[in-house]
Design a protein around this motif. Structure first.
Motif, PDB file in Angstrom:
ATOM      1  N   GLU A 233     -63.143  -0.312 -50.365  1.00  0.00           N
ATOM      2  CA  GLU A 233     -62.544  -0.021 -49.217  1.00  0.00           C
ATOM      3  C   GLU A 233     -62.833   1.272 -48.338  1.00  0.00           C
ATOM      4  O   GLU A 233     -62.429   2.186 -49.336  1.00  0.00           O
ATOM      5  CB  GLU A 233     -61.059  -0.436 -49.138  1.00  0.00           C
ATOM      6  N   MET A 234     -63.014   1.356 -47.275  1.00  0.00           N
ATOM      7  CA  MET A 234     -63.248   2.791 -46.786  1.00  0.00           C
ATOM      8  C   MET A 234     -61.930   3.418 -46.175  1.00  0.00           C
ATOM      9  O   MET A 234     -61.917   4.642 -45.728  1.00  0.00           O
ATOM     10  CB  MET A 234     -64.423   2.891 -45.581  1.00  0.00           C
ATOM     11  N   ASP A 235     -60.948   2.746 -46.196  1.00  0.00           N
ATOM     12  CA  ASP A 235     -59.806   3.184 -45.520  1.00  0.00           C
ATOM     13  C   ASP A 235     -59.153   4.380 -46.220  1.00  0.00           C
ATOM     14  O   ASP A 235     -58.652   4.015 -47.564  1.00  0.00           O
ATOM     15  CB  ASP A 235     -58.858   1.984 -45.274  1.00  0.00           C
ATOM     16  N   PRO A 236     -59.264   5.349 -46.095  1.00  0.00           N
ATOM     17  CA  PRO A 236     -58.626   6.529 -46.841  1.00  0.00           C
ATOM     18  C   PRO A 236     -57.022   6.242 -47.192  1.00  0.00           C
ATOM     19  O   PRO A 236     -56.590   7.031 -48.059  1.00  0.00           O
ATOM     20  CB  PRO A 236     -58.748   7.656 -46.012  1.00  0.00           C
ATOM     21  N   ARG A 237     -56.434   5.624 -46.677  1.00  0.00           N
ATOM     22  CA  ARG A 237     -54.882   5.182 -47.151  1.00  0.00           C
ATOM     23  C   ARG A 237     -54.600   4.587 -48.436  1.00  0.00           C
ATOM     24  O   ARG A 237     -53.763   4.361 -49.088  1.00  0.00           O
ATOM     25  CB  ARG A 237     -54.157   4.362 -46.121  1.00  0.00           C
ATOM     26  N   PHE A 238     -55.662   3.598 -48.760  1.00  0.00           N
ATOM     27  CA  PHE A 238     -55.785   2.906 -49.977  1.00  0.00           C
ATOM     28  C   PHE A 238     -55.478   4.254 -51.079  1.00  0.00           C
ATOM     29  O   PHE A 238     -56.530   5.059 -51.313  1.00  0.00           O
ATOM     30  CB  PHE A 238     -57.002   2.253 -50.396  1.00  0.00           C
ATOM     31  N   ARG A 239     -54.791   3.949 -52.036  1.00  0.00           N
ATOM     32  CA  ARG A 239     -54.457   5.004 -53.180  1.00  0.00           C
ATOM     33  C   ARG A 239     -55.535   5.344 -54.108  1.00  0.00           C
ATOM     34  O   ARG A 239     -56.329   6.411 -54.097  1.00  0.00           O
ATOM     35  CB  ARG A 239     -53.247   4.581 -53.915  1.00  0.00           C
ATOM     36  N   HIS A 240     -56.322   4.302 -54.629  1.00  0.00           N
ATOM     37  CA  HIS A 240     -57.435   4.445 -55.416  1.00  0.00           C
ATOM     38  C   HIS A 240     -58.380   3.397 -55.047  1.00  0.00           C
ATOM     39  O   HIS A 240     -58.402   2.113 -55.180  1.00  0.00           O
ATOM     40  CB  HIS A 240     -56.946   4.239 -56.923  1.00  0.00           C
ATOM     41  N   THR A 241     -59.538   3.999 -54.608  1.00  0.00           N
ATOM     42  CA  THR A 241     -60.729   3.052 -54.324  1.00  0.00           C
ATOM     43  C   THR A 241     -61.975   3.958 -54.807  1.00  0.00           C
ATOM     44  O   THR A 241     -61.798   5.265 -55.381  1.00  0.00           O
ATOM     45  CB  THR A 241     -61.032   2.928 -52.928  1.00  0.00           C
ATOM     46  N   PHE A 242     -63.211   3.542 -55.045  1.00  0.00           N
ATOM     47  CA  PHE A 242     -64.332   3.960 -55.378  1.00  0.00           C
ATOM     48  C   PHE A 242     -64.424   5.496 -54.858  1.00  0.00           C
ATOM     49  O   PHE A 242     -64.678   6.526 -55.551  1.00  0.00           O
ATOM     50  CB  PHE A 242     -65.619   3.260 -55.498  1.00  0.00           C
ATOM     51  N   TRP A 243     -64.268   5.382 -53.346  1.00  0.00           N
ATOM     52  CA  TRP A 243     -64.589   6.668 -52.667  1.00  0.00           C
ATOM     53  C   TRP A 243     -63.510   7.558 -52.609  1.00  0.00           C
ATOM     54  O   TRP A 243     -63.891   8.853 -52.993  1.00  0.00           O
ATOM     55  CB  TRP A 243     -64.735   6.061 -51.231  1.00  0.00           C
ATOM     56  N   SER A 244     -62.182   7.190 -52.746  1.00  0.00           N
ATOM     57  CA  SER A 244     -61.141   8.146 -53.202  1.00  0.00           C
ATOM     58  C   SER A 244     -60.987   8.912 -54.367  1.00  0.00           C
ATOM     59  O   SER A 244     -60.756  10.102 -54.511  1.00  0.00           O
ATOM     60  CB  SER A 244     -59.845   7.607 -52.775  1.00  0.00           C
ATOM     61  N   VAL A 245     -61.458   8.043 -55.322  1.00  0.00           N
ATOM     62  CA  VAL A 245     -61.515   8.787 -56.861  1.00  0.00           C
ATOM     63  C   VAL A 245     -62.815   9.432 -56.914  1.00  0.00           C
ATOM     64  O   VAL A 245     -62.722  10.837 -57.522  1.00  0.00           O
ATOM     65  CB  VAL A 245     -61.596   7.668 -57.834  1.00  0.00           C
ATOM     66  N   SER A 515     -54.526   8.665 -49.311  1.00  0.00           N
ATOM     67  CA  SER A 515     -54.535   8.733 -50.710  1.00  0.00           C
ATOM     68  C   SER A 515     -54.339  10.272 -51.213  1.00  0.00           C
ATOM     69  O   SER A 515     -55.088  11.273 -50.642  1.00  0.00           O
ATOM     70  CB  SER A 515     -55.724   8.482 -51.465  1.00  0.00           C
ATOM     71  N   TYR A 516     -53.615  10.642 -52.208  1.00  0.00           N
ATOM     72  CA  TYR A 516     -53.315  11.803 -52.634  1.00  0.00           C
ATOM     73  C   TYR A 516     -54.725  12.576 -53.362  1.00  0.00           C
ATOM     74  O   TYR A 516     -55.026  13.790 -53.445  1.00  0.00           O
ATOM     75  CB  TYR A 516     -52.186  11.749 -53.843  1.00  0.00           C
ATOM     76  N   SER A 517     -55.628  11.592 -53.585  1.00  0.00           N
ATOM     77  CA  SER A 517     -57.146  12.020 -54.028  1.00  0.00           C
ATOM     78  C   SER A 517     -57.835  12.624 -53.014  1.00  0.00           C
ATOM     79  O   SER A 517     -58.467  13.596 -53.110  1.00  0.00           O
ATOM     80  CB  SER A 517     -58.028  10.869 -54.508  1.00  0.00           C
TER      81      SER A 517
END
Length: 639
Positions: A233-245, A515-517
C-alpha cells in the motif's frame, strides 16, 4: 502451547551473568594495561590508533546499534504485527552500498576524527556545533532506551530491581569504556556478539523442539496471520508496508551508518579505506543473521503461546517482556540456559551503550575542546575519560524517560528517525549540492529536526487508527470469559494501540498518523528542501566553484556511470572540478602506474599479455603477482 508456571532463575543462570560482566570488565582492564605506555593520546584512546581490523569492526558495527533493541523488540514485533519487519534487511543493504561508495571515501580523504568536522570544513563552525549537539541529544535519549530495555527484561523474569539493573548496566559500560577506550569497546563488542549469537540459537533450537519443529512453528504463525510479506500500500499511514520499511528504513539507517559518530568512528579506526568498506559489507551479513534469528524467535514465540497469550493472562505486562518469559518456560529444566538468553539481551545493551558514550566523548573533545585549547595529548586523554563517565551518568538518568515511551523497538527507531533524517540531510547538502551554503545548512537542519519532532509529538497527541497499525488478534482462550474481558483494556494499552479516532480529530491528524518509519524521510526532506531554498535565496549558486572538491561527491563520478557523456557529468558537478581532488588524482596516478608497469613487463616478457595484469586490485597486488612469476628475471626492482 500452554505452559505451566515457569521456574525462576537458578544459581547457574546468575553465574552466566557474572561471567558475561566479568569478561567485559576484564577486556577493559586488559587494554588499559596493554596501552598504558603508548604516546598517541586521543588518537589511540578514541580512534584505536587507526589500526583496527576489518572483522572485529564489522562485528562491532553489527551489535552496537541492533543489540538489545532487536533482541527484545523484533520477536515481539512478529508476535504482535507479523513479519513485515524482515524487509528492513533490504533497506540495510542499500544503506551499506550508499555509505561505502559515497560517504566513506570522502571522510577518509579529509582525515577527520569527528564526523561533524566535515561540516565545518564544508560550511562553517556553527553548523558543526549544531550537528554535534543534535547528535549528543539523540544519543543520550537512544541509549536511555537501550539501558532500560534489558533492565526491564531482568525485572520481568527475576524480580531484580528495575533501577538496580539500570545502574548495573551503566556502571559496567562506563568502567570498561573508560579504562580501555575504543579498542576495549570493539573487542568487548566481539565477545558480546558471540554471546548474542549463542542466546539466539539457544532459543531457536530449544523453542523449535518444544513446538514440534520450526516448520510447525511457521505453520501455526502462518495460520494466524503472522507470516506476511506482501503489503505494498502506498498510504504512508500504514505502520509497516514494503515502502515504509524499505524507503523509510533506508533513510532511518543512513542516519546511523553514514553520519553517526558512533558508526563512522569505527570506519575511521580501520587501517585502510578498503578495510572500512569491507567491514561495512561484512556488517550487513552480520545483520542478516541477527535480524533473521530474532524474527525466527518471534515465530517460535508466537507458536509456543498461540493458545494462551501471556499479555492477556497478565503473566507479562509489556510486549518487550515476552522473550525473557519464553526463555523461562522453555529452559525451566536446563539450568544456566535462561542465563545465556538474559546475557544475550544484556550484551546487546552493553555494546550499544559503550559505543555511544565513547562516541559522545570523542565529538566533545574534537568539536568543543580541541578547537579552543592547546593542551597535551595526555591531558586530552584524561579529559576524554572524564567525559565518558559524565555521558554514561546522563544516559543512566535518561533511562527513566525510556520507561514512558512504550515498546522499545518503535520508541528507539522513532528517536533515531527524528534526528538521523535531518543529519543525513545536512550531510547530503554538503556532499551532493556544491551551491548549498552555511546559512542553508544551518536553517535546514533546524527545520528538519523541528518538522520530524512536530510530527512525532502530534502522533502521541492523536494516536493512529488501529486499522493502520494492523494489530493481529491474540488467543486468550485459556482464560474464562470474565477474566478475558477484564484484561482486554490492559492488552490494548500494553501494545500501544488505541480505539478508532473520534470524529473531532482535526484534519492534521492524518499527517500525525504517518508511520514512524517515515520520520527520517520527513526530517531529511525538510532539511534538504529548506536548505536548498535558503542557499539559493542567499546567492549560494555564485560561490559553488569556490567549494573544495575534496568535500563534494558527484553521484555520477562513480565508475559505474563512466559511460555517460562528459558534458552531462560536468553539468552534474555544478561547476566544481572533481579532477582537482586528491582522490581523483590518486586514482588516476594509481591506474596510470599499473598500466605502465604492465606494459613494461609485457615488453620484457612478450609471452605475458598486458591484460593479465588489468584485473589486479592495486599496485601492490600487481607487484606481488609479478614477483612470483618473474622472480628469476629479478626485474621487480625496476618498478
Amino acid at each position: 502451547m500452554s505452559s505451566d508456571e515457569p521456574a525462576t532463575l537458578s544459581a547457574a543462570d546468575y553465574a552466566v551473568f557474572g561471567v558475561t560482566l566479568g569478561i567485559s570488565a576484564l577486556i577493559g582492564i586488559f587494554y588499559a594495561i596493554k596501552d598504558r605506555r603508548q604516546q598517541n593520546g586521543t588518537e589511540g584512546y578514541l580512534m584505536g590508533g587507526r589500526s583496527m581490523g576489518m572483522v572485529p569492526i564489522s562485528l562491532s558495527l553489527s551489535v552496537s546499534f541492533m543489540s538489545a533493541i532487536t533482541v527484545l523488540g523484533a520477536p515481539a514485533e512478529v508476535y504482535l504485527y507479523g513479519t513485515m519487519y524482515w524487509w528492513f534487511l533490504l533497506a540495510m543493504f542499500f544503506v551499506a552500498v550508499i555509505t561505502a561508495e559515497i560517504f566513506i571515501p570522502v571522510f577518509y580523504n579529509i582525515g577527520i576524527s569527528s564526523t561533524y568536522e566535515y561540516l565545518e570544513k564544508r560550511f562553517n563552525r556553527p553548523v558543526r556545533i549544531l550537528a554535534t549537539l543534535t547528535f549528543i541529544v539523540e544519543n543520550i535519549l537512544y541509549i536511555g532506551i537501550v539501558i532500560y530495555a534489558p533492565s526491564l527484561a531482568l525485572n520481568a523474569v527475576t524480580g531484580f530491581s528495575l533501577w538496580g539493573a539500570v545502574l548495573s548496566t551503566g556502571i559496567v559500560c562506563i568502567f570498561y569504556t573508560t579504562l580501555g577506550g575504543l579498542k576495549a569497546v570493539v573487542w568487548t563488542d566481539v565477545f558480546q556478539a558471540i554471546v548474542m549469537l549463542i542466546g539466539f540459537l539457544s532459543v531457536t533450537i530449544k523453542g523449535s523442539i518444544e513446538v514440534g519443529g520450526f516448520g510447525r512453528a511457521w505453520e501455526i504463525a502462518e495460520e494466524n496471520g503472522r507470516i506476511d510479506f506482501v503489503h505494498f500500500e502506498m498510504d504512508p499511514r500504514f505502520r509497516h508496508t514494503f515502502w515504509s520499511v524499505v524507503v523509510g528504513g533506508t533513510f532511518l539507517w543512513l542516519g546511523v551508518y553514514a553520519v553517526s559518530q558512533s558508526q563512522v568512528q569505527r570506519y575511521l579506526s580501520c587501517k585502510t579505506e578498503k578495510e572500512a568498506k569491507g567491514a561495512l559489507y561484512l556488517n550487513w551479513l552480520g545483520l542478516v543473521i541477527i535480524i533473521s534469528l530474532s524474527m525466527m524467535n518471534g515465530v517460535i514465540m508466537y507458536a509456543y503461546f498461540a493458545d494462551c497469550d501471556p499479555l492477556s493472562t497478565g503473566k507479562v505486562t509489556k510486549s518487550d517482556q515476552l522473550l525473557p518469559y519464553l526463555s523461562l518456560n522453555i529452559f525451566k529444566n536446563q539450568q544456566g540456559l535462561t542465563g545465556v538468553v538474559m546475557s544475550c539481551v544484556f550484551s546487546g545493551s552493553l555494546s550499544t551503550v559503550s559505543s555511544g558514550i565513547n562516541a559522545m566523548a570523542c565529538v566533545t573533545i574534537e568539536d568543543f575542546i580541541k578547537p579552543v585549547t592547546n593542551w597535551s595529548e595526555t591531558k586530552y586523554t584524561w579529559v576524554s575519560k572524564g567525559f565518558v563517565v559524565v555521558f554514561g551518568a546522563l544516559c543512566i538518568g535518561m533511562a527513566y524517560i525510556a520507561s514512558l515511551l512504550g515498546g522499545v523497538l518503535e520508541a528507539a527507531l522513532s528517536i533515531l528517525g527524528l534526528v538521523g533524517g535531518p543529519l543525513i540531510g545536512v550531510f547530503t547538502l554538503g556532499l551532493i549540492f556544491p551551491f548549498a551554503n552555511s546559512l542553508g545548512a544551518f536553517v535546514g537542519l533546524l527545520a528538519g529536526v523541528g518538522m520530524s519532532s512536530w510530527v512525532y509529538v502530534g502522533s502521541k497527541a492523536y494516536p493512529p487508527n488501529n486499522y493502520f497499525i494492523r494489530v493481529l488478534p491474540l488467543d486468550s482462550s485459556c482464560l474464562d470469559e470474565l477474566s478475558s474481558n477484564a484484561t482486554q483494556s490492559m492488552l490494548a494499552t500494553t501494545i500501544g494501540t488505541t480505539a478508532t479516532p473520534p470524529p473531532d480529530y482535526p484534519a492534521i491528524a492524518d499527517l500525525y498518523a504517518v508511520s514512524y518509519s517515515y520520520y527520517s524521510c520527513i526530517g531529511f526532506g525538510a532539511t534538504v528542501v529548506i536548505g536548498l531554498l535558503i542557499s539559493i535565496m542567499s546567492c549560494g549558486w555564485r560561490d559553488r566553484k569556490k567549494v573544495d572538491p575534496e568535500l563534494v561527491h558527484s553521484l555520477f563520478d562513480h565508475w559505474i556511470f563512466s559511460w555517460l557523456p562528459e558534458r552531462f557529468l560536468e553539468f552534474m558537478r555544478c561547476g566544481v572540478d572533481s579532477k582537482e581532488s586528491s582522490f581523483y588524482r590518486d586514482e588516476t596516478k594509481r591506474t596510470e602506474k599499473i598500466e605502465i608497469n604492465a606494459i613494461e613487463f609485457d615488453h620484457k616478457l612478450p609471452g605475458l599479455s598486458m591484460t593479465h595484469y588489468n584485473g589486479a586490485i592495486d599496485e601492490k597486488e600487481l607487484n606481488d603477482e609479478i614477483s612470483v612469476n618473474l622472480a628469476s628475471e629479478d626485474i621487480t626492482s625496476k618498478l
